[in-house]
Design a protein around this motif. Structure first.
Motif, PDB file in Angstrom:
ATOM      1  N   HIS A 164       0.836  -1.194   0.000  1.00  0.00           N
ATOM      2  CA  HIS A 164       0.000   0.000   0.000  1.00  0.00           C
ATOM      3  C   HIS A 164       0.875   1.251   0.000  1.00  0.00           C
ATOM      4  O   HIS A 164       1.999   1.247   0.510  1.00  0.00           O
ATOM      5  N   GLN A 216      -3.453   5.538   4.811  1.00  0.00           N
ATOM      6  CA  GLN A 216      -3.258   4.739   3.613  1.00  0.00           C
ATOM      7  C   GLN A 216      -3.878   5.477   2.432  1.00  0.00           C
ATOM      8  O   GLN A 216      -5.024   5.886   2.464  1.00  0.00           O
ATOM      9  N   TRP A 228       1.318   4.958   1.502  1.00  0.00           N
ATOM     10  CA  TRP A 228       0.939   5.667   2.720  1.00  0.00           C
ATOM     11  C   TRP A 228       1.442   7.104   2.651  1.00  0.00           C
ATOM     12  O   TRP A 228       2.444   7.395   1.999  1.00  0.00           O
TER      13      TRP A 228
END
Length: 335
Positions: free
Chosen positions: A321, A333, A323
């Motif tokens: 992910h 996120q 961030w």
């Protein structure tokens, strides 16, 4: 031993996580850590946040903050510990390495307990002045053979991973690599320094010598190197164009062949203050405080995708992910 404080425990117990809805697109997970976010980075399977919570203004000689370890899969805080005089950190297999500007040291912190396990006093490889010879560490990076710390006085020092002794000491152009957190990085066969108008310097970890000075040619103006991102066999150097000797708002990406120490290509980036990171085989770039993120191919510099997302003051890729963090201690996120 970890020094737990009420604020540290509170961050673990009461951190806010936005849960996804089963009926809607998953919402961005958010953690409100408090304090001022100084650094956001990924390493050793975790997301790491360095914060400052008190005494952060001015010279910050008595400042205090926290190192927070986050599991990017669950967006949960795994550990949190206080740290005096927070400035910059780097994460490697041997631990977390944190600079202490006032004490002219680099500290080694255990990845699991977040307790300090070692310190190394840093010294300049030359006499700066008759009355002042302080190292004044700025940024730190973890290489394959040493932990490297740069000084804004024009020095680069390498310590062994356990911080028992100095193994290398070099002189560099003063006031360049320490300008930004990403101004020094290890990878792709060396230690790389963003040396402002001098270009990109490469240090051979084996010989512990500067073995390349790479200038980035532009059609007009000069390239002022500010950030370095090593990738597989390639160095991505971010910089700012100058015009008539003055910095502009125009940003440039230089792709450098790490095997031959030569510039492969140059790509224009969005103007203004940028945040950037690498991960998932890409370079991610966004303007600070804006709502557009670009994902670039590090091999060609071409934009692979562009999407809307609110971006703070830093980016990092962890757990698959993207961030971001805000100056006010909020980690979120993005995608």
């Amino acid at each position: 031993m970890v020094r737990w404080t009420f604020s540290a425990l509170a961050a673990i117990l009461f951190v806010t996580v936005t849960a996804p809805s089963s009926q809607e697109r998953p919402a961005a997970r958010t953690l409100r850590l408090g304090g001022t976010t100084m650094q956001l980075l990924a390493g050793q399977g975790s997301l790491w946040v360095l914060t400052c919570e008190r005494g952060c203004s001015g010279e910050a000689r008595r400042s205090g903050g926290r190192i927070v370890r986050i599991d990017p899969r669950t967006a949960g805080v795994v550990a949190s510990a206080t740290i005096p005089r927070p400035l910059t950190i780097a994460v490697g297999a041997g631990g977390i390495y944190a600079t202490d500007f006032e004490r002219n040291t680099v500290r080694r912190i255990d990845l699991r307990t977040l307790g300090v396990t070692g310190r190394l006093k840093l010294r300049l490889p030359f006499r700066f002045s008759a009355r002042d010879n302080a190292f004044l560490p700025q940024t730190v990076t973890v290489g394959s053979r040493a932990v490297w710390v740069d000084s804004d006085r024009g020095a680069l020092v390498g310590g062994d991973p356990r911080l028992r002794r100095i193994v290398a000491s070099l002189r560099t152009p003063p006031g360049a690599a320490g300008d930004t957190v990403d101004g020094i990085a290890a990878g792709a066969g060396g230690v790389w320094l963003a040396e402002s108008l001098a270009g990109v310097y490469r240090v051979d970890e084996r010989t512990k010598r500067i073995d390349a000075r790479i200038r980035v040619p532009l059609a007009a103006g000069k390239f002022d190197a500010t950030k370095i991102f090593p990738t597989d066999g390639r160095i991505l150097a971010l910089g700012v164009k100058t015009s008539a000797g003055v910095l502009t708002q125009r940003n440039v990406l230089a792709r450098i062949d790490a095997n031959h120490n030569r510039v492969e290509g140059i790509t224009s980036l969005p103007s203004g203050q940028l945040v950037a990171t690498t991960g998932e085989g890409s370079l991610w770039v966004a303007r600070v405080g804006q709502s557009t993120v670009e994902r670039l191919d590090p091999h060609t510099g071409r934009v692979l995708t562009r999407f809307r997302a609110q971006v703070g003051t830093a980016l990092a890729v962890a757990g698959g992910h993207l961030w971001t963090s805000s100056a006010g201690g909020v980690v979120r996120q993005v995608r």
